[in-house]
Design a protein around this motif. Structure first.
Motif, PDB file in Angstrom:
ATOM      1  N   ASN A 205       0.844  -1.195   0.000  1.00 26.04           N
ATOM      2  CA  ASN A 205       0.000   0.000   0.000  1.00 26.04           C
ATOM      3  C   ASN A 205       0.880   1.245   0.000  1.00 26.04           C
ATOM      4  O   ASN A 205       1.504   1.562   1.019  1.00 26.04           O
ATOM      5  CB  ASN A 205      -0.899  -0.031   1.247  1.00 26.04           C
ATOM      6  CG  ASN A 205      -1.851   1.147   1.318  1.00 26.04           C
ATOM      7  OD1 ASN A 205      -1.774   2.098   0.552  1.00 26.04           O
ATOM      8  ND2 ASN A 205      -2.766   1.078   2.268  1.00 26.04           N
ATOM      9  N   PRO A 206       0.937   1.973  -1.114  1.00 28.99           N
ATOM     10  CA  PRO A 206       1.748   3.204  -1.137  1.00 28.99           C
ATOM     11  C   PRO A 206       1.351   4.198  -0.054  1.00 28.99           C
ATOM     12  O   PRO A 206       2.212   4.891   0.501  1.00 28.99           O
ATOM     13  CB  PRO A 206       1.479   3.766  -2.539  1.00 28.99           C
ATOM     14  CG  PRO A 206       1.110   2.576  -3.362  1.00 28.99           C
ATOM     15  CD  PRO A 206       0.353   1.674  -2.434  1.00 28.99           C
ATOM     16  N   ALA A 207       0.055   4.268   0.261  1.00 30.78           N
ATOM     17  CA  ALA A 207      -0.399   5.203   1.286  1.00 30.78           C
ATOM     18  C   ALA A 207       0.103   4.805   2.667  1.00 30.78           C
ATOM     19  O   ALA A 207       0.378   5.667   3.510  1.00 30.78           O
ATOM     20  CB  ALA A 207      -1.923   5.300   1.285  1.00 30.78           C
ATOM     21  N   ARG A 208       0.211   3.513   2.920  1.00 29.35           N
ATOM     22  CA  ARG A 208       0.729   3.041   4.207  1.00 29.35           C
ATOM     23  C   ARG A 208       2.191   3.451   4.384  1.00 29.35           C
ATOM     24  O   ARG A 208       2.648   3.718   5.503  1.00 29.35           O
ATOM     25  CB  ARG A 208       0.572   1.515   4.297  1.00 29.35           C
ATOM     26  CG  ARG A 208       1.401   0.810   5.363  1.00 29.35           C
ATOM     27  CD  ARG A 208       1.046   1.266   6.764  1.00 29.35           C
ATOM     28  NE  ARG A 208       1.893   0.609   7.758  1.00 29.35           N
ATOM     29  CZ  ARG A 208       3.101   1.016   8.088  1.00 29.35           C
ATOM     30  NH1 ARG A 208       3.647   2.071   7.510  1.00 29.35           N
ATOM     31  NH2 ARG A 208       3.787   0.371   9.025  1.00 29.35           N
ATOM     32  N   SER A 209       2.937   3.516   3.300  1.00 26.51           N
ATOM     33  CA  SER A 209       4.369   3.811   3.375  1.00 26.51           C
ATOM     34  C   SER A 209       4.681   5.294   3.265  1.00 26.51           C
ATOM     35  O   SER A 209       5.701   5.759   3.798  1.00 26.51           O
ATOM     36  CB  SER A 209       5.110   3.060   2.257  1.00 26.51           C
ATOM     37  OG  SER A 209       4.966   1.661   2.398  1.00 26.51           O
ATOM     38  N   PHE A 210       3.832   6.052   2.569  1.00 28.31           N
ATOM     39  CA  PHE A 210       4.168   7.428   2.220  1.00 28.31           C
ATOM     40  C   PHE A 210       4.231   8.355   3.431  1.00 28.31           C
ATOM     41  O   PHE A 210       5.242   9.025   3.664  1.00 28.31           O
ATOM     42  CB  PHE A 210       3.153   7.961   1.201  1.00 28.31           C
ATOM     43  CG  PHE A 210       3.430   9.381   0.770  1.00 28.31           C
ATOM     44  CD1 PHE A 210       4.561   9.684   0.032  1.00 28.31           C
ATOM     45  CD2 PHE A 210       2.553  10.402   1.100  1.00 28.31           C
ATOM     46  CE1 PHE A 210       4.818  10.985  -0.365  1.00 28.31           C
ATOM     47  CE2 PHE A 210       2.792  11.703   0.708  1.00 28.31           C
ATOM     48  CZ  PHE A 210       3.930  12.001  -0.030  1.00 28.31           C
ATOM     49  N   GLY A 211       3.163   8.426   4.210  1.00 27.43           N
ATOM     50  CA  GLY A 211       3.119   9.353   5.336  1.00 27.43           C
ATOM     51  C   GLY A 211       4.256   9.153   6.330  1.00 27.43           C
ATOM     52  O   GLY A 211       4.953  10.119   6.684  1.00 27.43           O
ATOM     53  N   PRO A 212       4.481   7.918   6.806  1.00 25.65           N
ATOM     54  CA  PRO A 212       5.592   7.701   7.734  1.00 25.65           C
ATOM     55  C   PRO A 212       6.949   8.079   7.145  1.00 25.65           C
ATOM     56  O   PRO A 212       7.806   8.605   7.864  1.00 25.65           O
ATOM     57  CB  PRO A 212       5.511   6.190   8.011  1.00 25.65           C
ATOM     58  CG  PRO A 212       4.061   5.868   7.841  1.00 25.65           C
ATOM     59  CD  PRO A 212       3.616   6.718   6.692  1.00 25.65           C
ATOM     60  N   ALA A 213       7.149   7.830   5.844  1.00 26.00           N
ATOM     61  CA  ALA A 213       8.419   8.194   5.213  1.00 26.00           C
ATOM     62  C   ALA A 213       8.602   9.708   5.216  1.00 26.00           C
ATOM     63  O   ALA A 213       9.703  10.218   5.480  1.00 26.00           O
ATOM     64  CB  ALA A 213       8.470   7.657   3.785  1.00 26.00           C
ATOM     65  N   VAL A 214       7.527  10.440   4.940  1.00 26.17           N
ATOM     66  CA  VAL A 214       7.604  11.901   4.926  1.00 26.17           C
ATOM     67  C   VAL A 214       7.940  12.447   6.311  1.00 26.17           C
ATOM     68  O   VAL A 214       8.840  13.277   6.476  1.00 26.17           O
ATOM     69  CB  VAL A 214       6.278  12.508   4.421  1.00 26.17           C
ATOM     70  CG1 VAL A 214       6.271  14.025   4.627  1.00 26.17           C
ATOM     71  CG2 VAL A 214       6.064  12.182   2.948  1.00 26.17           C
ATOM     72  N   TRP A 215       7.223  11.973   7.328  1.00 25.68           N
ATOM     73  CA  TRP A 215       7.424  12.509   8.667  1.00 25.68           C
ATOM     74  C   TRP A 215       8.743  12.067   9.285  1.00 25.68           C
ATOM     75  O   TRP A 215       9.271  12.739  10.175  1.00 25.68           O
ATOM     76  CB  TRP A 215       6.258  12.116   9.568  1.00 25.68           C
ATOM     77  CG  TRP A 215       5.050  12.961   9.311  1.00 25.68           C
ATOM     78  CD1 TRP A 215       3.983  12.669   8.522  1.00 25.68           C
ATOM     79  CD2 TRP A 215       4.793  14.268   9.826  1.00 25.68           C
ATOM     80  NE1 TRP A 215       3.076  13.693   8.502  1.00 25.68           N
ATOM     81  CE2 TRP A 215       3.542  14.700   9.307  1.00 25.68           C
ATOM     82  CE3 TRP A 215       5.486  15.128  10.693  1.00 25.68           C
ATOM     83  CZ2 TRP A 215       2.988  15.937   9.607  1.00 25.68           C
ATOM     84  CZ3 TRP A 215       4.925  16.353  10.997  1.00 25.68           C
ATOM     85  CH2 TRP A 215       3.700  16.747  10.460  1.00 25.68           C
ATOM     86  N   SER A 216       9.290  10.926   8.828  1.00 22.51           N
ATOM     87  CA  SER A 216      10.586  10.468   9.338  1.00 22.51           C
ATOM     88  C   SER A 216      11.748  10.976   8.493  1.00 22.51           C
ATOM     89  O   SER A 216      12.903  10.905   8.915  1.00 22.51           O
ATOM     90  CB  SER A 216      10.638   8.929   9.370  1.00 22.51           C
ATOM     91  OG  SER A 216       9.720   8.407  10.277  1.00 22.51           O
ATOM     92  N   GLY A 217      11.453  11.459   7.297  1.00 20.46           N
ATOM     93  CA  GLY A 217      12.510  11.867   6.377  1.00 20.46           C
ATOM     94  C   GLY A 217      13.330  10.688   5.905  1.00 20.46           C
ATOM     95  O   GLY A 217      14.501  10.828   5.537  1.00 20.46           O
TER      96      GLY A 217
END
Length: 250
Positions: A205-217
């Motif tokens: 799920n791209p949505a499952r991965s996207f937000g955490p990647a953004v907030w963690s950098g």
């Protein structure tokens, strides 16, 4: 006429008629809230500092039951795709039209960001640092014991299984087996996480991965969590459409 047949007729009617402005609003809100819930709960379940030593069983059941909860809450409104790859799957097998797609995908991406933001806001900064494995909290990563190519194939294969199950749940011939669908799909997600979580985090799920990647950098190998789920979705969708639905009404 049974309640399942009535529900299926309603799906057909919604699918073939032009969507109204209100249709777009309700779908978008359901997908936004559903994806927010999924990412928020999944991240909470994988927070090592707060949860202690988190086992794969813990994270797998958290992810699967979060999916089940969202489907139970929003499934009758939007279908609870909460996943751009699933929405693409639905498009290919004619469950939704092109005009619906933005109302699914854009809120899913925004929900991913909001879910991760909620998680970050309630978690102390010391528990959000990069972990020993080199990944941010809640960020999917490729196991160091497999290659990038193997990780990509894991995401593709897991996504194929997930999206074939979605196609089966939408199949008119399966309309008498829709009871407890939220638990069925949720249990499938648990199994896929138990099997694939150690390899890639079993995102699918791209949505499952996207937000955490953004907030963690932390964007290391992030492309895999877009290419893998989308590729698996397309393979499953076209296989089901042109093999299992051939000469069948849908």
């Amino acid at each position: 006429m049974s309640s399942n047949e009535k529900s299926y007729d309603m799906v057909i009617e919604t699918r073939i008629r032009p969507p109204t402005y209100w249709d777009h609003i309700t779908i978008a809100l359901a997908e936004f809230l559903g994806t927010t819930t999924l990412v928020f709960l999944s991240c909470m379940g994988s927070c090592f500092g707060i949860q202690g030593a988190v086992s794969s069983m813990h994270t797998s059941f958290t992810a699967g039951l979060a999916v089940a909860a969202v489907i139970q809450t929003f499934g009758h409104i939007s279908g609870a795709h909460i996943n751009p790859a699933v929405s693409l799957n639905a498009l290919v097998v004619n469950q939704i039209g092109w005009q619906h797609l933005p109302s699914y995908v854009i809120p899913q991406i925004l929900g991913s960001l909001s879910g991760a933001a909620l998680f970050v806001s309630i978690t102390n900064s010391e528990h959000l640092e990069i972990q020993a494995g080199g990944h941010g909290i809640c960020v999917n990563g490729i196991n160091e014991n497999i290659t990038i190519t193997q990780g990509l194939f894991v995401e593709i294969l897991l996504s194929i299984i997930l999206n074939l199950a979605n196609c089966a749940s939408w199949d008119a011939r399966n309309s008498d087996k829709l009871d407890s669908m939220s638990l069925k799909i949720g249990t499938l997600v648990v199994v896929l996480n138990l099997g694939g979580g150690a390899y890639t985090g079993a995102s699918m799920n791209p949505a499952r991965s996207f937000g955490p990647a953004v907030w963690s950098g932390d964007y290391k190998n992030h492309w895999i969590y877009w290419v893998g789920p989308v590729g698996g979705s397309l393979i499953a969708s076209f296989t089901y459409k042109f093999v299992f639905l051939k000469n069948k009404s849908n």
